[in-house]
Design a protein around this motif. Structure first.
Motif, PDB file in Angstrom:
ATOM      1  N   HIS A  33       0.851  -1.184   0.000  1.00  0.00           N
ATOM      2  CA  HIS A  33       0.000   0.000   0.000  1.00  0.00           C
ATOM      3  C   HIS A  33       0.888   1.236   0.000  1.00  0.00           C
ATOM      4  O   HIS A  33       2.081   1.177   0.318  1.00  0.00           O
ATOM      5  CB  HIS A  33      -0.863   0.038   1.273  1.00  0.00           C
ATOM      6  CG  HIS A  33      -2.085  -0.819   1.215  1.00  0.00           C
ATOM      7  ND1 HIS A  33      -3.304  -0.417   1.717  1.00  0.00           N
ATOM      8  CD2 HIS A  33      -2.281  -2.068   0.712  1.00  0.00           C
ATOM      9  CE1 HIS A  33      -4.199  -1.373   1.541  1.00  0.00           C
ATOM     10  NE2 HIS A  33      -3.605  -2.392   0.950  1.00  0.00           N
ATOM     11  N   TYR A  34       0.292   2.371  -0.336  1.00  0.00           N
ATOM     12  CA  TYR A  34       0.915   3.663  -0.076  1.00  0.00           C
ATOM     13  C   TYR A  34       0.237   4.290   1.144  1.00  0.00           C
ATOM     14  O   TYR A  34      -0.981   4.153   1.330  1.00  0.00           O
ATOM     15  CB  TYR A  34       0.741   4.613  -1.264  1.00  0.00           C
ATOM     16  CG  TYR A  34       1.682   4.364  -2.418  1.00  0.00           C
ATOM     17  CD1 TYR A  34       3.041   4.666  -2.319  1.00  0.00           C
ATOM     18  CD2 TYR A  34       1.218   3.853  -3.629  1.00  0.00           C
ATOM     19  CE1 TYR A  34       3.906   4.457  -3.384  1.00  0.00           C
ATOM     20  CE2 TYR A  34       2.068   3.645  -4.706  1.00  0.00           C
ATOM     21  CZ  TYR A  34       3.413   3.944  -4.571  1.00  0.00           C
ATOM     22  OH  TYR A  34       4.258   3.728  -5.630  1.00  0.00           O
ATOM     23  N   ALA A  35       1.026   4.965   1.942  1.00  0.00           N
ATOM     24  CA  ALA A  35       0.490   5.748   3.052  1.00  0.00           C
ATOM     25  C   ALA A  35       1.151   7.116   3.032  1.00  0.00           C
ATOM     26  O   ALA A  35       2.248   7.284   2.487  1.00  0.00           O
ATOM     27  CB  ALA A  35       0.749   5.057   4.387  1.00  0.00           C
ATOM     28  N   ALA A  36       0.472   8.101   3.593  1.00  0.00           N
ATOM     29  CA  ALA A  36       1.027   9.459   3.649  1.00  0.00           C
ATOM     30  C   ALA A  36       0.972   9.980   5.079  1.00  0.00           C
ATOM     31  O   ALA A  36      -0.050   9.846   5.758  1.00  0.00           O
ATOM     32  CB  ALA A  36       0.253  10.386   2.727  1.00  0.00           C
ATOM     33  N   GLU A  93      -0.527   2.742  -9.131  1.00  0.00           N
ATOM     34  CA  GLU A  93       0.522   2.748 -10.145  1.00  0.00           C
ATOM     35  C   GLU A  93      -0.030   2.495 -11.547  1.00  0.00           C
ATOM     36  O   GLU A  93       0.567   2.940 -12.538  1.00  0.00           O
ATOM     37  CB  GLU A  93       1.604   1.745  -9.768  1.00  0.00           C
ATOM     38  CG  GLU A  93       2.422   2.240  -8.572  1.00  0.00           C
ATOM     39  CD  GLU A  93       3.373   1.210  -7.991  1.00  0.00           C
ATOM     40  OE1 GLU A  93       3.462   0.105  -8.557  1.00  0.00           O
ATOM     41  OE2 GLU A  93       4.011   1.515  -6.961  1.00  0.00           O
ATOM     42  N   GLN A  94      -1.146   1.800 -11.661  1.00  0.00           N
ATOM     43  CA  GLN A  94      -1.781   1.661 -12.968  1.00  0.00           C
ATOM     44  C   GLN A  94      -2.223   3.023 -13.489  1.00  0.00           C
ATOM     45  O   GLN A  94      -2.080   3.333 -14.673  1.00  0.00           O
ATOM     46  CB  GLN A  94      -2.977   0.714 -12.867  1.00  0.00           C
ATOM     47  CG  GLN A  94      -2.601  -0.750 -12.714  1.00  0.00           C
ATOM     48  CD  GLN A  94      -3.798  -1.642 -12.416  1.00  0.00           C
ATOM     49  OE1 GLN A  94      -4.898  -1.168 -12.153  1.00  0.00           O
ATOM     50  NE2 GLN A  94      -3.585  -2.949 -12.461  1.00  0.00           N
ATOM     51  N   LYS A  96       0.852   5.248 -14.628  1.00  0.00           N
ATOM     52  CA  LYS A  96       1.428   4.968 -15.942  1.00  0.00           C
ATOM     53  C   LYS A  96       0.686   5.730 -17.041  1.00  0.00           C
ATOM     54  O   LYS A  96       1.310   6.366 -17.900  1.00  0.00           O
ATOM     55  CB  LYS A  96       1.408   3.470 -16.240  1.00  0.00           C
ATOM     56  CG  LYS A  96       2.115   3.120 -17.555  1.00  0.00           C
ATOM     57  CD  LYS A  96       2.096   1.649 -17.847  1.00  0.00           C
ATOM     58  CE  LYS A  96       2.919   1.320 -19.086  1.00  0.00           C
ATOM     59  NZ  LYS A  96       2.557   2.145 -20.263  1.00  0.00           N
ATOM     60  N   SER A  97      -0.644   5.682 -17.018  1.00  0.00           N
ATOM     61  CA  SER A  97      -1.395   6.388 -18.061  1.00  0.00           C
ATOM     62  C   SER A  97      -1.197   7.900 -17.933  1.00  0.00           C
ATOM     63  O   SER A  97      -1.146   8.623 -18.933  1.00  0.00           O
ATOM     64  CB  SER A  97      -2.881   6.027 -17.990  1.00  0.00           C
ATOM     65  OG  SER A  97      -3.425   6.399 -16.743  1.00  0.00           O
ATOM     66  N   PHE A  98      -1.059   8.378 -16.693  1.00  0.00           N
ATOM     67  CA  PHE A  98      -0.812   9.799 -16.465  1.00  0.00           C
ATOM     68  C   PHE A  98       0.537  10.215 -17.048  1.00  0.00           C
ATOM     69  O   PHE A  98       0.643  11.213 -17.777  1.00  0.00           O
ATOM     70  CB  PHE A  98      -0.871  10.082 -14.965  1.00  0.00           C
ATOM     71  CG  PHE A  98      -0.544  11.500 -14.572  1.00  0.00           C
ATOM     72  CD1 PHE A  98      -1.128  12.576 -15.211  1.00  0.00           C
ATOM     73  CD2 PHE A  98       0.350  11.749 -13.532  1.00  0.00           C
ATOM     74  CE1 PHE A  98      -0.830  13.888 -14.833  1.00  0.00           C
ATOM     75  CE2 PHE A  98       0.641  13.041 -13.147  1.00  0.00           C
ATOM     76  CZ  PHE A  98       0.060  14.116 -13.802  1.00  0.00           C
ATOM     77  N   ARG A  99       1.568   9.439 -16.764  1.00  0.00           N
ATOM     78  CA  ARG A  99       2.903   9.747 -17.308  1.00  0.00           C
ATOM     79  C   ARG A  99       2.906   9.698 -18.824  1.00  0.00           C
ATOM     80  O   ARG A  99       3.510  10.551 -19.483  1.00  0.00           O
ATOM     81  CB  ARG A  99       3.946   8.762 -16.751  1.00  0.00           C
ATOM     82  CG  ARG A  99       4.564   9.185 -15.435  1.00  0.00           C
ATOM     83  CD  ARG A  99       5.668   8.220 -15.016  1.00  0.00           C
ATOM     84  NE  ARG A  99       6.630   7.991 -16.070  1.00  0.00           N
ATOM     85  CZ  ARG A  99       7.628   8.814 -16.369  1.00  0.00           C
ATOM     86  NH1 ARG A  99       7.787   9.926 -15.699  1.00  0.00           N
ATOM     87  NH2 ARG A  99       8.476   8.517 -17.337  1.00  0.00           N
ATOM     88  N   ASP A 100       2.253   8.694 -19.395  1.00  0.00           N
ATOM     89  CA  ASP A 100       2.215   8.573 -20.857  1.00  0.00           C
ATOM     90  C   ASP A 100       1.537   9.783 -21.492  1.00  0.00           C
ATOM     91  O   ASP A 100       1.979  10.276 -22.538  1.00  0.00           O
ATOM     92  CB  ASP A 100       1.487   7.291 -21.263  1.00  0.00           C
ATOM     93  CG  ASP A 100       2.281   6.034 -20.939  1.00  0.00           C
ATOM     94  OD1 ASP A 100       3.499   6.152 -20.660  1.00  0.00           O
ATOM     95  OD2 ASP A 100       1.691   4.932 -20.949  1.00  0.00           O
TER      96      ASP A 100
END
Length: 594
Positions: free
Chosen positions: A221-224, A245-246, A249-253
């Motif tokens: 998980h990610y936590a902040a 992370e899915q 990837k589309s955001f970076r692309d």
């Protein structure tokens, strides 16, 4: 303790097991008490184990205590979310462990460099630098007609010498300092500006003490964790890393292609924001200055380009500065004087005519990226214009053409500013599988800048026209206020959870620079020139008061977004590629909370 001593690792394991037992019983008070005692033993041993050995050994050791990092975060977020002691213990553990190796390596070199009369340490640093140069040259410039087995043997011998030197340097620096005192939350908190918030994002595996041993940890998980200058830390679990992370990837692309319709970019940016920053914003209150320390794939996006619920880019309301860990704030207090004027370098002479690469319609004519497998790659005329303009502002002579070389860079001694504009690369999938072990030991070999003489190399020499990130770590940039690598992909590198991205940013921190500006994708030659010149005008106060090193970049980004520098630059492909890291303050500032 009676059999093994107070600081034995098995004592820490026993204390952690007792913490899990109490956690199972719902006795949070006792669980936290035993967890804290176990973590103190591990911190004691961590400090000793990081004081020697080469870097991969340090990475492997710190991985052995990852379970207790997961455990302390899990206890807080899953069983004691509103317990201040649990929050403090979890964030303290993160601050002590995240990016710890980077901190150790940076401090080691700074300690030894400051001992100007210590000839033995200076010789060790020179030897390590020479080994890095030889290793990079063998990887990027294999001598012709050199038998493969002999070649591999030479690399293996050089790697072993390098490991031995890294170990000696670690132990040598330990002689001149006491083992570092554990970081305390209060030490970090007092360095956070009153109008800012530290956002520490961490990847962790939620633990369930009641599960079978082989099923104790769940999917990552990610936590902040959010910490301001006053009050207790606040935290939130952001959900499964895989789902986030899915979307990343589309955001970076979408960002990395200027042909992506803005509407599509914003939709993708909004999707990431919903999962990451929107939950965090609920913990920020009225803070607009964000000191953010991402983890894993979140290191590879510009948070400025995320879109909020009002369809506005975050850059319009927030100022971001990127850190490896909130512990960076301690190091940023210790500023040194620069020893020579700014060094501006661009438009290297590659010694062969360049050619214009095939591009998509309406794409920029050139990017500052290079494929090392190509025989030729294009010159970058705007890098010369960029360097001449910036050098004019700084009143220095730029290093251009044949002077933009490895030897020029490697003899620098703490320039006030280091700016290099050229082709950059990151080899995410190395084309030479025989080097896999070398890259595992030295992931900074995967990133590089192309300089003068690259196409005129003679096999076997140490200067091959490529400045790798590994070689950059051996530069002396102690006292360098700003390092800007104006090239493609200079923020990209191998991701190692808990240590961040092994990129030029890491290399420049180890070398001693106070702040860095680096790129997240392949940038256009013309727009980058315009962005960089405008950035320096603001940083150096050419048209008024000097702006902070992060805020200056934000102001240029806002001007581009709003069309003040031409409608063609409004797409985030142009304005969001570069991110600021390290010291966010105006150059020359010494106030801890400015």
């Amino acid at each position: 303790k009676r059999l093994l001593g107070n600081q034995h690792p098995r004592v820490a394991t026993s204390l952690d097991n007792l913490a899990q037992l109490y956690g199972n019983q719902g006795n949070i008070t006792n669980a936290l008490e035993f967890q804290e005692r176990g973590l103190k033993v591990e911190e004691h041993n961590l400090a000793y184990n990081l004081s020697g050995g080469f870097e991969r050994q340090k990475r492997e050791y710190i991985a052995t205590i990852s379970a207790t990092t997961n455990g302390v975060i899990s206890l807080h977020l899953n069983s004691a979310l509103n317990n201040p002691k649990a929050a403090n213990l979890a964030l303290t553990t993160i601050l002590r462990r995240k990016g710890r190796i980077l901190d150790v390596l940076t401090n080691n070199l700074q300690i030894l460099r400051q001992r100007v009369n210590d000839n033995d340490s200076a010789l060790l640093i020179d030897q390590l630098s020479d080994n890095y140069n030889q290793l990079a040259s063998l990887i990027y410039n294999r001598p012709e007609k050199f038998p493969l087995e002999e070649y591999r043997k030479q690399i293996a011998e050089l790697e072993q010498k390098t490991k031995n030197l890294e170990d000696k340097l670690s132990r040598r620096s330990a002689e001149f300092r006491n083992l570092s005192q554990p970081v305390e939350l209060a030490d970090i908190q007092k360095l956070i500006p009153a109008d800012a918030a530290l956002v520490e994002i961490v990847s962790y595996e939620p633990s369930n003490p009641k599960a079978k041993p082989d099923q104790r940890f769940g999917k990552p998980h990610y936590a902040a964790y959010v910490l301001t200058s006053t009050g207790e830390p606040r935290a939130i679990d952001l959900g499964e890393a895989e789902k986030i992370e899915q979307n990343l990837k589309s955001f970076r692309d979408s960002l990395a292609d200027s042909n992506t319709p803005t509407k599509q970019v914003k939709q993708s940016a909004r999707g990431v924001d919903k999962l990451v920053m929107q939950p965090i914003r609920k913990l920020l209150g009225n803070k607009r200055k964000i000191l953010i320390s991402p983890d894993r794939a979140l290191n590879l996006i510009p948070f400025e380009a995320l879109v909020d619920e009002n369809n506005r880019y975050l850059v319009e309301n927030y100022s971001f500065t990127y850190l490896s860990s909130g512990r960076d704030l301690l190091r940023l207090q210790n500023q040194s004087a620069h020893k020579q004027p700014a060094v501006i370098m661009a438009d290297p002479f590659f010694n062969k005519p360049g050619e214009v690469v095939a591009v998509k319609p309406n794409q920029p004519n050139n990017t500052r990226s290079v494929d090392l497998s190509k025989i030729n790659f294009p010159p970058l005329p705007n890098t010369r214009k960029e360097a001449e303009s910036i050098a004019g502002i700084l009143k220095v002579n730029p290093f251009l053409g044949s002077k933009a070389s490895e030897p020029t860079i490697k003899q620098l001694q703490s320039p006030e500013i280091l700016h290099i504009a050229t082709h950059g690369f990151f080899e995410s999938s190395p084309k030479k599988p025989e080097y896999q072990d070398t890259y595992r030991d030295n992931p900074l070999l995967l990133s590089g800048l192309v300089l003068s003489g690259y196409k005129n190399r003679q096999g076997g020499g140490n200067e091959d026209g490529i400045l790798s990130a590994l070689e950059t770590t051996a530069l002396n940039l102690t006292g360098t206020k700003l390092a800007v690598f104006s090239a493609c992909d200079t923020a990209l590198g191998k991701d190692i959870t808990g240590e961040g991205i092994y990129s030029f940013r890491r290399a420049l921190v180890i070398a001693g620079s106070e702040s860095q500006v680096i790129s997240l994708w392949q940038v256009a030659d013309d727009s980058t020139k315009d962005l960089m010149v405008a950035y320096y005008q603001k940083v150096l106060g050419q048209n008024g008061k000097k702006q902070g090193r992060s805020e200056a970049l934000r102001q240029v980004q806002l001007e581009m977004l709003r069309g003040n520098r031409g409608d063609e630059y409004q797409h985030p492909y142009y304005w969001a590629a570069f991110i600021p890291s390290g010291d966010w303050r105006a150059m020359g500032s010494t106030l801890a909370r400015e």
